[in-house]
Design a protein around this motif. Sequence first.
Motif, PDB file in Angstrom:
ATOM      1  N   TYR A   1       0.910  -1.050   0.228  1.00 48.02           N
ATOM      2  CA  TYR A   1       0.007  -0.054  -0.132  1.00 48.02           C
ATOM      3  C   TYR A   1       1.044   1.074   0.131  1.00 48.02           C
ATOM      4  CZ  TYR A   1      -4.154  -2.575   1.004  1.00 48.02           C
ATOM      5  OH  TYR A   1      -5.449  -3.399   0.994  1.00 48.02           O
ATOM      6  N   THR A   2       0.295   2.143  -0.643  1.00 45.79           N
ATOM      7  CA  THR A   2       1.088   3.574  -0.376  1.00 45.79           C
ATOM      8  C   THR A   2       0.548   4.068   0.887  1.00 45.79           C
ATOM      9  OG1 THR A   2      -0.782   4.843  -1.454  1.00 45.79           O
ATOM     10  CG2 THR A   2       1.047   4.009  -2.795  1.00 45.79           C
ATOM     11  N   ALA A   3       1.386   5.161   1.441  1.00 44.82           N
ATOM     12  CA  ALA A   3       1.030   5.765   2.714  1.00 44.82           C
ATOM     13  C   ALA A   3      -0.379   6.429   2.552  1.00 44.82           C
ATOM     14  CB  ALA A   3       2.084   6.938   3.113  1.00 44.82           C
ATOM     15  N   GLU A   4      -0.559   6.909   1.462  1.00 41.47           N
ATOM     16  CA  GLU A   4      -2.175   7.823   1.386  1.00 41.47           C
ATOM     17  C   GLU A   4      -3.259   6.638   1.623  1.00 41.47           C
ATOM     18  OE1 GLU A   4      -4.860  10.390   1.538  1.00 41.47           O
ATOM     19  OE2 GLU A   4      -2.601  10.965   1.389  1.00 41.47           O
ATOM     20  N   GLU A   5      -3.026   5.486   0.788  1.00 41.68           N
ATOM     21  CA  GLU A   5      -4.015   4.485   0.811  1.00 41.68           C
ATOM     22  C   GLU A   5      -4.146   3.691   2.448  1.00 41.68           C
ATOM     23  OE1 GLU A   5      -3.545   2.317  -3.438  1.00 41.68           O
ATOM     24  OE2 GLU A   5      -2.141   1.712  -2.015  1.00 41.68           O
ATOM     25  N   VAL A   6      -2.936   3.823   2.818  1.00 45.95           N
ATOM     26  CA  VAL A   6      -3.159   3.425   4.417  1.00 45.95           C
ATOM     27  C   VAL A   6      -3.834   4.298   5.372  1.00 45.95           C
ATOM     28  CG1 VAL A   6      -1.664   2.856   6.396  1.00 45.95           C
ATOM     29  CG2 VAL A   6      -1.015   2.187   4.342  1.00 45.95           C
ATOM     30  N   ARG A   7      -3.457   5.786   4.909  1.00 44.61           N
ATOM     31  CA  ARG A   7      -4.320   6.655   5.796  1.00 44.61           C
ATOM     32  C   ARG A   7      -5.772   6.618   5.557  1.00 44.61           C
ATOM     33  NH1 ARG A   7       0.536   9.342   4.695  1.00 44.61           N
ATOM     34  NH2 ARG A   7       1.620  10.003   6.306  1.00 44.61           N
ATOM     35  N   GLU A   8      -6.261   6.321   4.184  1.00 41.54           N
ATOM     36  CA  GLU A   8      -7.795   6.185   4.003  1.00 41.54           C
ATOM     37  C   GLU A   8      -8.200   5.015   4.593  1.00 41.54           C
ATOM     38  OE1 GLU A   8      -8.111   5.862  -0.241  1.00 41.54           O
ATOM     39  OE2 GLU A   8      -7.223   7.986  -0.532  1.00 41.54           O
ATOM     40  N   MET A   9      -7.584   3.786   4.870  1.00 35.77           N
ATOM     41  CA  MET A   9      -7.968   2.530   5.600  1.00 35.77           C
ATOM     42  C   MET A   9      -8.095   3.083   7.134  1.00 35.77           C
ATOM     43  SD  MET A   9      -6.004  -0.886   4.174  1.00 35.77           S
ATOM     44  CE  MET A   9      -6.877  -1.885   5.356  1.00 35.77           C
ATOM     45  N   ILE A  10      -7.095   3.911   7.665  1.00 37.17           N
ATOM     46  CA  ILE A  10      -7.272   4.377   8.753  1.00 37.17           C
ATOM     47  C   ILE A  10      -8.600   5.200   9.133  1.00 37.17           C
ATOM     48  CG2 ILE A  10      -6.068   5.708  10.823  1.00 37.17           C
ATOM     49  CD1 ILE A  10      -3.409   4.882   9.758  1.00 37.17           C
ATOM     50  N   GLU A  11      -8.684   6.159   8.164  1.00 36.53           N
ATOM     51  CA  GLU A  11     -10.227   6.833   8.150  1.00 36.53           C
ATOM     52  C   GLU A  11     -11.332   5.834   8.380  1.00 36.53           C
ATOM     53  OE1 GLU A  11     -10.757  10.176   8.525  1.00 36.53           O
ATOM     54  OE2 GLU A  11      -8.488  10.668   8.388  1.00 36.53           O
ATOM     55  N   GLU A  12     -11.389   4.918   7.325  1.00 36.90           N
ATOM     56  CA  GLU A  12     -12.460   3.732   7.569  1.00 36.90           C
ATOM     57  C   GLU A  12     -12.425   3.064   8.933  1.00 36.90           C
ATOM     58  OE1 GLU A  12     -12.501   0.995   4.420  1.00 36.90           O
ATOM     59  OE2 GLU A  12     -11.471   2.377   2.809  1.00 36.90           O
ATOM     60  N   TYR A  13     -11.184   2.773   9.565  1.00 37.05           N
ATOM     61  CA  TYR A  13     -11.335   2.067  11.025  1.00 37.05           C
ATOM     62  C   TYR A  13     -11.762   3.111  11.994  1.00 37.05           C
ATOM     63  CZ  TYR A  13      -8.967   0.459  14.853  1.00 37.05           C
ATOM     64  OH  TYR A  13      -8.679  -0.015  16.244  1.00 37.05           O
ATOM     65  N   LEU A  14     -11.555   4.437  11.786  1.00 42.46           N
ATOM     66  CA  LEU A  14     -11.989   5.210  12.746  1.00 42.46           C
ATOM     67  C   LEU A  14     -13.447   5.356  12.639  1.00 42.46           C
ATOM     68  CD1 LEU A  14      -9.390   8.110  12.453  1.00 42.46           C
ATOM     69  CD2 LEU A  14      -9.442   6.303  14.275  1.00 42.46           C
ATOM     70  N   HIS A  15     -14.238   5.268  11.579  1.00 45.66           N
ATOM     71  CA  HIS A  15     -15.632   5.244  11.396  1.00 45.66           C
ATOM     72  C   HIS A  15     -16.261   3.742  11.582  1.00 45.66           C
ATOM     73  CE1 HIS A  15     -15.571   9.274  10.709  1.00 45.66           C
ATOM     74  NE2 HIS A  15     -14.506   9.062   9.572  1.00 45.66           N
ATOM     75  N   ARG A  16     -15.514   2.856  11.946  1.00 46.38           N
ATOM     76  CA  ARG A  16     -15.998   1.488  12.001  1.00 46.38           C
ATOM     77  C   ARG A  16     -17.425   1.216  12.926  1.00 46.38           C
ATOM     78  NH1 ARG A  16     -11.993   1.802  15.277  1.00 46.38           N
ATOM     79  NH2 ARG A  16     -11.868   0.539  17.549  1.00 46.38           N
ATOM     80  N   PHE A  17     -17.400   2.116  13.914  1.00 47.06           N
ATOM     81  CA  PHE A  17     -18.342   2.089  15.036  1.00 47.06           C
ATOM     82  C   PHE A  17     -19.698   3.090  14.474  1.00 47.06           C
ATOM     83  CE2 PHE A  17     -14.958   1.064  18.137  1.00 47.06           C
ATOM     84  CZ  PHE A  17     -15.322  -0.105  18.152  1.00 47.06           C
ATOM     85  N   ASP A  18     -19.756   3.589  13.402  1.00 47.92           N
ATOM     86  CA  ASP A  18     -20.599   4.710  13.048  1.00 47.92           C
ATOM     87  C   ASP A  18     -22.320   3.834  13.064  1.00 47.92           C
ATOM     88  OD1 ASP A  18     -19.035   6.464  12.820  1.00 47.92           O
ATOM     89  OD2 ASP A  18     -18.761   6.690  10.633  1.00 47.92           O
ATOM     90  N   ALA A  19     -22.204   2.889  12.348  1.00 50.48           N
ATOM     91  CA  ALA A  19     -23.509   2.073  12.366  1.00 50.48           C
ATOM     92  C   ALA A  19     -23.927   1.599  13.640  1.00 50.48           C
ATOM     93  CB  ALA A  19     -23.321   0.596  11.494  1.00 50.48           C
ATOM     94  N   GLU A  20     -23.123   1.106  14.408  1.00 45.41           N
ATOM     95  CA  GLU A  20     -23.572   0.701  15.961  1.00 45.41           C
ATOM     96  C   GLU A  20     -24.191   1.990  16.624  1.00 45.41           C
ATOM     97  OE1 GLU A  20     -22.271  -1.732  19.826  1.00 45.41           O
ATOM     98  OE2 GLU A  20     -20.853  -1.561  18.042  1.00 45.41           O
ATOM     99  N   LEU A  21     -23.376   3.096  16.372  1.00 50.29           N
ATOM    100  CA  LEU A  21     -23.607   4.405  17.372  1.00 50.29           C
ATOM    101  C   LEU A  21     -24.932   4.850  16.454  1.00 50.29           C
ATOM    102  CD1 LEU A  21     -20.321   6.379  17.457  1.00 50.29           C
ATOM    103  CD2 LEU A  21     -21.668   5.395  19.340  1.00 50.29           C
ATOM    104  N   GLN A  22     -25.327   4.666  15.174  1.00 47.33           N
ATOM    105  CA  GLN A  22     -26.481   5.022  14.650  1.00 47.33           C
ATOM    106  C   GLN A  22     -27.612   4.120  15.395  1.00 47.33           C
ATOM    107  OE1 GLN A  22     -26.462   4.998  10.397  1.00 47.33           O
ATOM    108  NE2 GLN A  22     -28.068   6.659  10.307  1.00 47.33           N
ATOM    109  N   THR A  23     -27.498   3.030  15.423  1.00 44.88           N
ATOM    110  CA  THR A  23     -28.371   2.126  15.828  1.00 44.88           C
ATOM    111  C   THR A  23     -28.875   2.617  17.301  1.00 44.88           C
ATOM    112  OG1 THR A  23     -27.476   0.184  14.565  1.00 44.88           O
ATOM    113  CG2 THR A  23     -29.054  -0.507  16.267  1.00 44.88           C
ATOM    114  N   ILE A  24     -27.823   2.814  18.175  1.00 41.84           N
ATOM    115  CA  ILE A  24     -28.344   3.140  19.529  1.00 41.84           C
ATOM    116  C   ILE A  24     -28.688   4.635  19.433  1.00 41.84           C
ATOM    117  CG2 ILE A  24     -26.833   3.928  21.530  1.00 41.84           C
ATOM    118  CD1 ILE A  24     -24.899   1.796  20.947  1.00 41.84           C
TER     119      ILE A  24
END
Length: 195
Positions: A68-91
Amino acid sequence: MPKAFKVRSHTKKAIHPNSRKASQLARAAHRSEKLQQKKEERNHLIEAKIGEKCRWFHEHIDETKIKYTAEEVREMIEEYLHRFDAELQTIEQLNNAVKGRQGRIHASREDKIKTIVNVETELFNTGGLEIPDLTSAKNLKLFKEWNCDMKTFSPITMKSFVKLPNSTSKTEENSIEEQTTVSKEPIEENSHMDS
């Protein structure tokens, strides 16, 4: 004829419970128990902190990529930081669905999630979020072969990634563009008035 040597059996003497030897043995046993307990706690913390994060990245890597390039890794980290969004929305929906109820449903889980996300976001924005090094082809190959067991994780190197000051997510770019287009006209008017 020579005398036969007597074979002495070295039997252990009973240790008196109030003796120095007994207290020395008790201290040694207690210390080994404490060390074992600390080791188990440390392994549990490593499993909880690093294991969950590494498993998420292991599940979300592209098997066809060599590195991966560093930019692709940073995009993956952004996805990782939003991994709980669906659960928070359900709550949130559960809390809004029950009108007239005092208190929040799943409040402790919601608070725990928000704390985790805030800490990880702050790490990513400032000091760097430590994840497996996906920018190295050799390390990515090892990471793909990893069986998600923390005992076999040691050969995989970790690397800290920091959000670049000029890198923003797409939604942030849209909001920034909207803000700049909306605020351009009043700024120009004010600049003419000042001069």
